[in-house]
Design an enzyme around this catalytic site. Sequence first.
Site, PDB file in Angstrom:
ATOM      1  N   GLU A 178       3.635   2.663  -0.539  1.00 15.83           N
ATOM      2  CA  GLU A 178       4.613   1.782   0.322  1.00 15.83           C
ATOM      3  C   GLU A 178       5.697   1.017  -0.541  1.00 15.83           C
ATOM      4  O   GLU A 178       5.573  -0.475  -0.756  1.00 15.83           O
ATOM      5  CB  GLU A 178       3.788   1.175   1.205  1.00 15.83           C
ATOM      6  CG  GLU A 178       2.894   2.101   2.338  1.00 15.83           C
ATOM      7  CD  GLU A 178       1.980   1.291   3.169  1.00 15.83           C
ATOM      8  OE1 GLU A 178       2.073   0.128   3.484  1.00 15.83           O
ATOM      9  OE2 GLU A 178       1.122   1.878   3.703  1.00 15.83           O
ATOM     10  N   HIS A 380      -8.125   3.985  17.557  1.00 19.46           N
ATOM     11  CA  HIS A 380      -7.929   3.435  16.185  1.00 19.46           C
ATOM     12  C   HIS A 380      -9.207   3.162  15.462  1.00 19.46           C
ATOM     13  O   HIS A 380      -9.925   2.615  15.804  1.00 19.46           O
ATOM     14  CB  HIS A 380      -7.135   2.154  16.337  1.00 19.46           C
ATOM     15  CG  HIS A 380      -6.547   1.547  15.099  1.00 19.46           C
ATOM     16  ND1 HIS A 380      -6.450   0.292  14.707  1.00 19.46           N
ATOM     17  CD2 HIS A 380      -5.914   2.167  13.919  1.00 19.46           C
ATOM     18  CE1 HIS A 380      -5.973  -0.026  13.563  1.00 19.46           C
ATOM     19  NE2 HIS A 380      -5.536   1.421  13.125  1.00 19.46           N
ATOM     20  N   HIS A 381      -9.114   3.518  13.991  1.00 19.22           N
ATOM     21  CA  HIS A 381     -10.142   3.218  13.105  1.00 19.22           C
ATOM     22  C   HIS A 381      -9.647   2.414  11.846  1.00 19.22           C
ATOM     23  O   HIS A 381      -9.142   3.320  11.146  1.00 19.22           O
ATOM     24  CB  HIS A 381     -11.144   4.677  12.600  1.00 19.22           C
ATOM     25  CG  HIS A 381     -11.795   5.152  13.697  1.00 19.22           C
ATOM     26  ND1 HIS A 381     -12.124   6.528  13.679  1.00 19.22           N
ATOM     27  CD2 HIS A 381     -12.531   4.628  14.760  1.00 19.22           C
ATOM     28  CE1 HIS A 381     -13.014   6.617  14.810  1.00 19.22           C
ATOM     29  NE2 HIS A 381     -13.215   5.571  15.508  1.00 19.22           N
ATOM     30  N   GLU A 382      -9.654   1.223  11.906  1.00 18.19           N
ATOM     31  CA  GLU A 382      -9.147   0.803  10.584  1.00 18.19           C
ATOM     32  C   GLU A 382     -10.517   0.422   9.649  1.00 18.19           C
ATOM     33  O   GLU A 382     -11.149  -0.296  10.148  1.00 18.19           O
ATOM     34  CB  GLU A 382      -8.575  -0.675  10.954  1.00 18.19           C
ATOM     35  CG  GLU A 382      -7.827  -1.463   9.782  1.00 18.19           C
ATOM     36  CD  GLU A 382      -7.030  -0.763   8.772  1.00 18.19           C
ATOM     37  OE1 GLU A 382      -6.053  -0.342   9.047  1.00 18.19           O
ATOM     38  OE2 GLU A 382      -7.741  -0.503   7.607  1.00 18.19           O
ATOM     39  N   HIS A 460      -3.292   6.408   8.385  1.00 17.60           N
ATOM     40  CA  HIS A 460      -2.123   5.358   7.732  1.00 17.60           C
ATOM     41  C   HIS A 460      -3.098   5.214   6.374  1.00 17.60           C
ATOM     42  O   HIS A 460      -4.033   5.431   6.420  1.00 17.60           O
ATOM     43  CB  HIS A 460      -2.087   4.244   8.607  1.00 17.60           C
ATOM     44  CG  HIS A 460      -1.087   4.442   9.510  1.00 17.60           C
ATOM     45  ND1 HIS A 460       0.135   3.649   9.771  1.00 17.60           N
ATOM     46  CD2 HIS A 460      -0.830   5.574  10.518  1.00 17.60           C
ATOM     47  CE1 HIS A 460       1.032   4.267  10.537  1.00 17.60           C
ATOM     48  NE2 HIS A 460       0.591   5.441  11.036  1.00 17.60           N
ATOM     49  N   GLU A 461      -2.044   4.671   5.475  1.00 17.93           N
ATOM     50  CA  GLU A 461      -2.751   4.363   3.908  1.00 17.93           C
ATOM     51  C   GLU A 461      -3.383   5.726   3.653  1.00 17.93           C
ATOM     52  O   GLU A 461      -4.552   5.672   3.187  1.00 17.93           O
ATOM     53  CB  GLU A 461      -3.480   3.358   3.715  1.00 17.93           C
ATOM     54  CG  GLU A 461      -2.749   1.907   4.198  1.00 17.93           C
ATOM     55  CD  GLU A 461      -2.717   1.707   5.776  1.00 17.93           C
ATOM     56  OE1 GLU A 461      -1.607   1.253   6.264  1.00 17.93           O
ATOM     57  OE2 GLU A 461      -3.585   1.909   6.412  1.00 17.93           O
ATOM     58  N   GLU A 479       1.119   8.168   7.678  1.00 17.00           N
ATOM     59  CA  GLU A 479       1.991   7.307   7.038  1.00 17.00           C
ATOM     60  C   GLU A 479       2.383   7.750   5.631  1.00 17.00           C
ATOM     61  O   GLU A 479       2.861   8.814   5.358  1.00 17.00           O
ATOM     62  CB  GLU A 479       1.338   5.972   7.219  1.00 17.00           C
ATOM     63  CG  GLU A 479       2.414   4.708   6.988  1.00 17.00           C
ATOM     64  CD  GLU A 479       1.712   3.412   6.830  1.00 17.00           C
ATOM     65  OE1 GLU A 479       0.491   3.452   6.198  1.00 17.00           O
ATOM     66  OE2 GLU A 479       2.321   2.441   7.277  1.00 17.00           O
ATOM     67  N   GLU A 485       6.747  -0.685  10.175  1.00 15.62           N
ATOM     68  CA  GLU A 485       6.188  -2.155  10.061  1.00 15.62           C
ATOM     69  C   GLU A 485       6.562  -3.198   9.069  1.00 15.62           C
ATOM     70  O   GLU A 485       6.579  -4.308   9.066  1.00 15.62           O
ATOM     71  CB  GLU A 485       4.513  -1.975   9.649  1.00 15.62           C
ATOM     72  CG  GLU A 485       4.193  -1.085   8.493  1.00 15.62           C
ATOM     73  CD  GLU A 485       3.039  -0.940   8.240  1.00 15.62           C
ATOM     74  OE1 GLU A 485       2.172  -1.165   8.868  1.00 15.62           O
ATOM     75  OE2 GLU A 485       2.569  -0.361   7.056  1.00 15.62           O
TER      76      GLU A 485
HETATM   77  C1  NOJ Z   1      -1.570  -0.706   8.483  1.00 11.71           C
HETATM   78  C2  NOJ Z   1      -0.768   0.387   9.282  1.00 11.71           C
HETATM   79  O1  NOJ Z   1       0.071   1.194   8.780  1.00 11.71           O
HETATM   80  C3  NOJ Z   1      -0.483  -0.280  10.612  1.00 11.71           C
HETATM   81  O2  NOJ Z   1       0.120   0.444  11.383  1.00 11.71           O
HETATM   82  C4  NOJ Z   1      -1.583  -0.911  11.366  1.00 11.71           C
HETATM   83  O3  NOJ Z   1      -1.166  -1.625  12.376  1.00 11.71           O
HETATM   84  C5  NOJ Z   1      -2.185  -1.701  10.352  1.00 11.71           C
HETATM   85  N1  NOJ Z   1      -2.688  -1.506   9.097  1.00 11.71           N
HETATM   86  C6  NOJ Z   1      -3.475  -2.434  10.802  1.00 11.71           C
HETATM   87  O4  NOJ Z   1      -4.468  -1.401  10.922  1.00 11.71           O
HETATM   88 CA    CA Z   2       0.648   0.958   6.235  1.00 11.04          CA
END
Ligand code: NOJ
Ligand code: CA
Length: 680
Positions: A178, A380-382, A460-461, A479, A485
């Site tokens: 990024e 969603h899974h962060e 993402h990431e 991503e 963002e």
């Molecule tokens: C980074 C992601 O790119 C973003 O889309 C997301 O909202 C945040 N992380 C939280 O998970």
């Molecule tokens: Ca990101």
Amino acid sequence: MKYPFRLIAIAMILLSPAVFAKELRVSSPNGEITVIVSDDTATPQYQVLFKGEQVIAASRLGMVFKQGPYLDKGFTIKDSIRNKVNASWQQPWGERSQVSDHHNELAVTFSAARAQVNHYTVRVKVFDDGLGFRYEVPTQPGLTGPVEITNELTEFAIKEYKNSTAFWIPSRAFNRYEYVYNTTPLEQVHIAHTPFTFTSASGVHVSIHEAALVDYAGMSLNQRRPGVLKADLAPWSDGILVKTTADFKTPWRTVQISKDAVGLLNSNLILNLNEANKLGDVSWVEPGKYVGIWWGMHIKETTWGSGETHGATTAEVKRYMDFAAKYGFKGVLVEGWNIGWDGDWFFNGDVFNFSKAYDDFDIEAISQYGQAKGVKLIGHHETSGNVTNYRQQMAEAFDLYQKHGVSQVKTGYVADGGNIKRIDQQGNARFEWHDGQFMVNEYLYNITEAAKRNISINTHEPIKATGLRRTYPNWISREGARGQEFNAWGSPPNPPEHTTILPFTRLLAGPMDFTPGIFDLSFNGLGADSNRPQTTLAKQLALYVVLYSPIQMAADLPRNYQANLPALQFIVDVPTDWQDSRALAGEIGEYVVFARQDKHSDDWFVGGLTDEKARTITFKLDFLDADKKYQAQIYRDGSEANWIDKPYELEIENLEVTTDTLTIPMATSGGFAIRFQPQN
Ligand code: NOJ
Ligand code: CA
């Protein structure tokens, strides 16, 4: 006594590898690209010619193992096999439904005069749009069980490095992929991620990347001597680069080559070097558009964490579902519904619970509400980079989503580069790179676990895309670059040229979940210095056509769309799955124009955008069917528009197409979006 000495001398010359040096050539079907593989001075090498001129000068091949003899000097060409392919295959979804695979192949076996580790193969495939080569290392004496690679010796010696401009982001750095793109003389590159793109003074456009990155470390390019880019593999936490077993193949090292910038965009090279679909029937993978509880958190109106400002409440999700149903969006992404977001979630990976909701979120009620309206919850899974915590809960977490009809999940691996936390078998924490072999495998494990439950994944990431969407079509997007963002909080936000570089770099790897469509461009005020999308409104619409992804978000808040329904109409109309795609015009870092044909109708869509310079673009309409009459709905910058203080000036025109070309002015950091509909 004189003669014997001379005879020995002659015999030595004859036996020296220089005399016996062998080279083998393989060219693209149209003859423009040639790869030469040789064993000059008993060192395996390759070089690449484009229209007879060297693009990559003689460059080293080989690799080093931790254990014992390795693949470098002392190898000569022993054998070779050739093959030709002229076929085509269908994509379940994509930029085009039919992909042609036309290439010539040469597999060269090198051997060394020693008892152990004495042979391997370099396989080369040359297409009209570029080439790929990979190493194939079979089981042999000295190489039977586990193998640890400590160095890949592959180099890319750029012939015209003194007169080339590179478009690149740094590798092995905290922000993963990024970064704002650097545009520099090639000689100023240090260590760069791929796709790594450059143009030379003679006008050749080249992009180096890799295809089918499976069970191996991601490759960056490290400029050692000026112009010599060396493969630099992301290491494991213990310093080893790749842990594999004998009889292994590396990913393909790829080089896309074109006489112009547009040629890079129309390439299928990366997909063609991947294996066919391994998932069988994938009709459950659904391209489409979505909205979500997302932007509000990024602009700090709401929070992921619980309390008064919590974004992911049942009531709010229902409101989004109403909006989605009204305007035809298939899904509503919800972030922040599960326990673990309180406190600084960036560092909270240990406490995420992937199945337990906050009290104000009722997944059962929400999925039923959505079902009645034909709208799906997008999960969603962060992980915040704590992949062991995620791994332990993954099956249960996917089961929960499957039970509630969720067929798409966005994952997140927010953690600094080199700081992915895993717990090893001894219970110790180890810290890994997002692009190291451990994570390459971890991401793919996630995809295959999801596939078992007919769930598609938007990572993402992520690890960079290398065309695995062909093999695993449920890896629907990702991503892996600076997305929208950054325009909410990034310092700096994405500069106007950002989206004129992305198509020629990041997007060559595959789809990107950029999340376009911000309509309120002044949530922090207008001007050049505030955090905001540095674009006009028309350019936000153009992104839907220019930045390919089979899933596209309408990223802004519903109220901002409701305030501008005429502009929203384009987002409502634009599809995300295509029968065909053609880049019409572009220069890297300046402007780009794409035409794409809807997969399910005869409509064509065109999107174009520019960097900080206003420019007028003329393009041919020869992609339209000459026997049909078309109506064009054009969304373009108004005559006074500019991105800094007049980004909202949007002209919407409806006209009958009567000409062979179209000329459209674009404002500074502006753009346009067009729908062509055949009339009956
Ligand atoms: C980074 C992601 O790119 C973003 O889309 C997301 O909202 C945040 N992380 C939280 O998970
Ligand atoms: Ca990101």
